[in-house]
Design a protein around this motif. Structure first.
Motif, PDB file in Angstrom:
ATOM      1  N   UNK A  42      33.592  27.608 -12.675  1.00  0.00           N
ATOM      2  CA  UNK A  42      33.213  28.917 -12.505  1.00  0.00           C
ATOM      3  C   UNK A  42      34.358  29.766 -13.233  1.00  0.00           C
ATOM      4  N   UNK A  43      35.548  28.890 -13.231  1.00  0.00           N
ATOM      5  CA  UNK A  43      36.766  29.937 -13.837  1.00  0.00           C
ATOM      6  C   UNK A  43      36.705  29.391 -15.320  1.00  0.00           C
ATOM      7  N   UNK A  44      35.943  28.677 -15.868  1.00  0.00           N
ATOM      8  CA  UNK A  44      35.904  28.347 -17.233  1.00  0.00           C
ATOM      9  C   UNK A  44      36.519  27.461 -17.703  1.00  0.00           C
ATOM     10  N   UNK A  45      37.263  26.783 -16.761  1.00  0.00           N
ATOM     11  CA  UNK A  45      38.092  25.417 -17.009  1.00  0.00           C
ATOM     12  C   UNK A  45      37.346  24.085 -16.698  1.00  0.00           C
ATOM     13  N   UNK A  46      37.606  23.354 -17.699  1.00  0.00           N
ATOM     14  CA  UNK A  46      37.024  21.935 -17.664  1.00  0.00           C
ATOM     15  C   UNK A  46      37.593  21.221 -16.341  1.00  0.00           C
ATOM     16  N   UNK A  86      32.718  18.941 -16.143  1.00  0.00           N
ATOM     17  CA  UNK A  86      31.918  20.138 -16.175  1.00  0.00           C
ATOM     18  C   UNK A  86      32.762  21.435 -16.215  1.00  0.00           C
ATOM     19  N   UNK A  87      32.069  22.646 -16.612  1.00  0.00           N
ATOM     20  CA  UNK A  87      32.967  23.795 -16.569  1.00  0.00           C
ATOM     21  C   UNK A  87      32.971  24.726 -15.362  1.00  0.00           C
ATOM     22  N   UNK A 133      41.391  20.811  -7.478  1.00  0.00           N
ATOM     23  CA  UNK A 133      42.780  20.578  -7.601  1.00  0.00           C
ATOM     24  C   UNK A 133      43.449  20.247  -6.164  1.00  0.00           C
ATOM     25  N   UNK A 134      43.136  20.984  -5.252  1.00  0.00           N
ATOM     26  CA  UNK A 134      43.709  20.775  -3.826  1.00  0.00           C
ATOM     27  C   UNK A 134      43.376  19.142  -3.531  1.00  0.00           C
ATOM     28  N   UNK A 135      42.427  18.807  -3.758  1.00  0.00           N
ATOM     29  CA  UNK A 135      41.890  17.300  -3.213  1.00  0.00           C
ATOM     30  C   UNK A 135      42.659  16.310  -3.988  1.00  0.00           C
ATOM     31  N   UNK A 136      42.834  16.612  -5.533  1.00  0.00           N
ATOM     32  CA  UNK A 136      43.489  15.818  -6.280  1.00  0.00           C
ATOM     33  C   UNK A 136      44.839  16.076  -6.694  1.00  0.00           C
ATOM     34  N   UNK A 153      40.132  14.115 -11.258  1.00  0.00           N
ATOM     35  CA  UNK A 153      41.501  14.791 -11.677  1.00  0.00           C
ATOM     36  C   UNK A 153      41.693  16.116 -11.650  1.00  0.00           C
ATOM     37  N   UNK A 154      40.586  16.642 -11.303  1.00  0.00           N
ATOM     38  CA  UNK A 154      40.443  18.428 -10.982  1.00  0.00           C
ATOM     39  C   UNK A 154      40.653  18.965 -12.635  1.00  0.00           C
ATOM     40  N   UNK A 155      41.422  19.939 -12.700  1.00  0.00           N
ATOM     41  CA  UNK A 155      41.469  20.665 -14.043  1.00  0.00           C
ATOM     42  C   UNK A 155      43.011  20.377 -14.569  1.00  0.00           C
ATOM     43  N   UNK A 156      43.915  20.172 -13.688  1.00  0.00           N
ATOM     44  CA  UNK A 156      45.296  20.027 -14.315  1.00  0.00           C
ATOM     45  C   UNK A 156      45.559  18.827 -14.955  1.00  0.00           C
TER      46      UNK A 156
END
Length: 226
Positions: free
Chosen positions: A12-16, A9-10, A110-113, A21-24
Motif C-alpha cells: 500500500x506504500x507503493x513499494x515492492x 507485490x506492490x 520488514x519487521x518480520x524479516x 525479504x520485505x521491501x529493503x
C-alpha cells in the motif's frame, strides 16, 4: 517488471514487497542470450487490512492505498525538490535531513524479516554516522564545497546538492533545534541561495518562539476550559 518476474507485490506504500525479504532490497537485471522459461507473475496481495504505512507517513503523503502524492513525500522534498520546502510540510520532516523510510520501517513484512547489516559498504560513514540530528545538521551548515565532496564521495547523498542539504538542515533545526544552534543558522544568512537564507531565517524564528514558550517568564496562558 519485478512483479511480473514473481519477485513480489506492490504494498500500500507503493513499494515492492517480497514475501521472504520485505521491501529493503535492490532489484538487479541480467541480460542474456538464452531462451528462459518466464516466471509466474506475483498476483497475490498480502497486505490485508494493514494500513501501518499509510498511518505512519509523517507528511500524510498517501491519498489512499497504493496512491502516493510525491509532492508531499519527505524523500522527494529533501532529495529531488529544488525550491523551498512548503511551510505546511516542514514540521512533518522532523529530524529527517535526507530521505525517509518510515513507511517501510513500520511494515510488518520488514519487521518480520529484519536482520543485522551484512554489507560493510552500507555502513554509515562520517558525518552521517552522527546520530544526533542537531549536530549533523550543524555540520552540514558549516560545510564548504570541498568538505561536501570529500564527505559524500561515492555516496547517493550527492544527488542532493550541498545547498539543498543545507536547506534541509535549516528545516531540521527549525523543528528540533535550540538556542545553541542559532549561531550556525546565522552563519548562512548570507548564503548565495535565497532558499537557504529564507529557510535559515524561518528556523531562527521557530527556535525563538520555542525558547519564549519554554521560558518560565513567559506569560501564563489563561485557562478557558472551565
Amino acid at each position: 517488471l519485478a512483479r511480473r518476474a514473481g519477485l513480489g507485490w506492490f504494498g500500500k506504500n507503493t513499494n515492492l514487497i517480497n514475501p521472504e525479504r520485505g521491501s529493503f532490497f535492490f532489484i538487479g537485471s541480467l541480460f542474456v542470450a538464452l531462451a528462459l522459461e518466464p516466471s509466474t507473475p506475483f498476483d497475490a496481495e498480502r497486505c490485508g487490512r494493514c494500513t501501518r504505512c499509510l498511518d505512519a507517513c509523517p507528511t500524510g503523503a498517501f491519498d489512499g492505498p497504493h496512491v502516493l502524492d510525491a509532492r508531499r513525500c519527505v524523500s522527494y522534498l529533501t532529495i529531488e525538490h529544488r525550491a523551498a520546502i512548503p511551510d505546511a510540510l516542514q514540521a512533518g520532516i522532523g529530524e529527517l535531513l535526507y530521505g525517509c523510510d518510515v513507511c517501510q520501517d513500520v511494515c510488518p513484512w520488514n519487521v518480520k524479516f529484519s536482520r543485522p547489516l551484512m554489507t560493510p559498504e552500507f555502513t554509515p560513514r562520517p558525518p552521517t554516522a552522527e546520530t544526533d540530528a542537531r549536530l549533523l545538521a550543524r555540520s552540514i551548515l558549516t560545510m564548504d564545497a570541498t568538505e561536501y565532496a570529500r564527505a559524500f564521495k561515492g555516496s547517493a547523498i550527492k544527488r542532493a546538492k550541498l545547498w539543498m542539504l543545507q536547506r534541509n538542515a535549516a528545516v531540521v533545526l527549525g523543528n528540533v533545534g535550540d538556542a545553541r544552534d542559532v549561531g550556525a543558522l546565522e552563519s548562512i544568512l548570507g548564503h548565495e541561495h535565497n532558499v537557504v537564507r529564507a529557510q535559515a531565517q524561518q528556523a531562527i524564528a521557530a527556535i525563538a518562539r520555542r525558547t519564549a514558550a519554554d521560558s518560565p517568564e513567559s506569560p501564563a496562558v489563561e485557562d478557558r476550559t472551565g
